[in-house]
Design a protein around this motif. Structure first.
Motif, short mmCIF file in Angstrom:
data_model
loop_
_atom_site.label_atom_id
_atom_site.label_comp_id
_atom_site.label_asym_id
_atom_site.label_seq_id
_atom_site.Cartn_x
_atom_site.Cartn_y
_atom_site.Cartn_z
N ALA A 44 0.82 -1.20 0.00
CA ALA A 44 0.00 0.00 0.00
C ALA A 44 0.86 1.26 0.00
N GLY A 45 1.94 1.24 0.78
CA GLY A 45 2.84 2.38 0.81
C GLY A 45 3.50 2.63 -0.54
N ALA A 46 3.96 1.55 -1.17
CA ALA A 46 4.58 1.69 -2.49
C ALA A 46 3.58 2.18 -3.52
N GLY A 47 2.36 1.64 -3.46
CA GLY A 47 1.34 2.05 -4.42
C GLY A 47 0.93 3.50 -4.24
N ALA A 48 0.77 3.92 -2.97
CA ALA A 48 0.38 5.31 -2.71
C ALA A 48 1.45 6.29 -3.19
N LEU A 49 2.71 5.95 -2.96
CA LEU A 49 3.80 6.82 -3.40
C LEU A 49 3.83 6.90 -4.93
N ALA A 50 3.69 5.75 -5.59
CA ALA A 50 3.70 5.75 -7.06
C ALA A 50 2.50 6.50 -7.62
N ALA A 51 1.34 6.35 -6.99
CA ALA A 51 0.14 7.05 -7.47
C ALA A 51 0.26 8.55 -7.27
N TRP A 52 0.86 8.94 -6.17
CA TRP A 52 1.03 10.38 -5.89
C TRP A 52 1.92 11.04 -6.92
N ARG A 53 2.94 10.31 -7.40
CA ARG A 53 3.86 10.89 -8.36
C ARG A 53 3.51 10.57 -9.81
#
Length: 250
Positions: free
Chosen positions: A49-58
């Motif tokens: 979830a952390g990796a996905g949220a960071l990738a989605a944010w950028r």
């Protein structure tokens, strides 16, 4: 407490790539491990979830979905996806149970397995991309819900009323080790824990995903006369996909 720790180590050592020393390898410990499986989903889901949220944010929702699913696959060595493909080949073969089990044990993937993997991963990616497009938090919660739901399904696949399809392998080790009350308890606790997010959908997704995995379990027990490790992996992916689709359409 010590027996619980052994079960937790068994769960992380079997269901993830995390380096955990497994000190006991027996059926009672395996049963406790299956009850601890949602905790594995919580840890792996949080990382994804952390990796996905960071990738989605950028980079947007689609990139976030791909990142999250890639992390989950990497942290499990693709164990559940491999099981899903093998079960699809076994069910799709139309052959007797013994021959179907032999097909599932082979290292290669047949056309039914490839098609099933493609469709399931497309569904998961599309559902997650939509959630990440709403917000990184919404996408992260969806990833966490799917990861926990997938591991709740494992306890139901290991109920005492469910036999092993063959004598060897992980399926034979964990089959018939979980009491019904235990499976109900871990599912209820997982749903209540996700309810703490103040979003009413994740707890419903846990129940729906687990029920869909139960339908697959019923089919596999009738077809193969029991479960294997591949069946458990297929149940996990089915539960996760159903949970994600529900979150997407609701």
């Amino acid at each position: 407490m010590r027996t619980g720790i052994h079960g937790l180590r068994f769960a992380f050592g079997t269901l993830s790539v995390l380096r955990v020393r497994v000190e006991r390898w027996d059926r009672p410990t395996a049963g406790r491990a299956m009850l601890c499986a949602p905790l594995v989903g919580l840890v792996l889901g949080a990382a994804a979830a952390g990796a996905g949220a960071l990738a989605a944010w950028r980079g947007g929702g689609l990139l976030g979905a791909v990142a999250a699913l890639s992390v989950l696959a990497g942290l499990t060595r693709g164990l559940h996806l491999d099981g899903l493909a093998d079960v699809a080949d076994g069910l799709g073969s139309g052959k007797p149970a013994e021959d179907a089990l032999r097909i599932m044990k082979q290292s290669d993937i047949g056309p039914f397995g490839v098609l099933t993997l493609v469709l399931v991963l497309l569904a998961q990616t599309a559902a997650l991309a939509g959630q990440f497009d709403v917000s990184p938090w919404r996408g992260a919660l969806a990833v966490l819900t799917a990861a926990v739901t997938a591991r709740c399904a494992l306890a139901w696949g290991c109920l005492r009323s469910v036999p092993a399809a063959r004598p060897g392998g992980l399926g034979a080790m964990v089959a018939g080790t979980v009491p019904l009350a235990g499976a109900l308890a871990v599912t209820a606790v997982s749903a209540l824990a996700l309810a703490a997010t103040s979003d009413p959908l994740p707890p419903v997704a846990v129940v729906v995903g687990t029920c869909c995995a139960g339908l697959l379990l019923r089919r596999c027990v009738r077809r193969f006369d029991g479960i294997t490790g591949d069946v458990l992996g297929a149940m996990a992916e089915t539960a996760a996909t159903a949970a994600l689709v529900l979150l997407a359409i609701a």
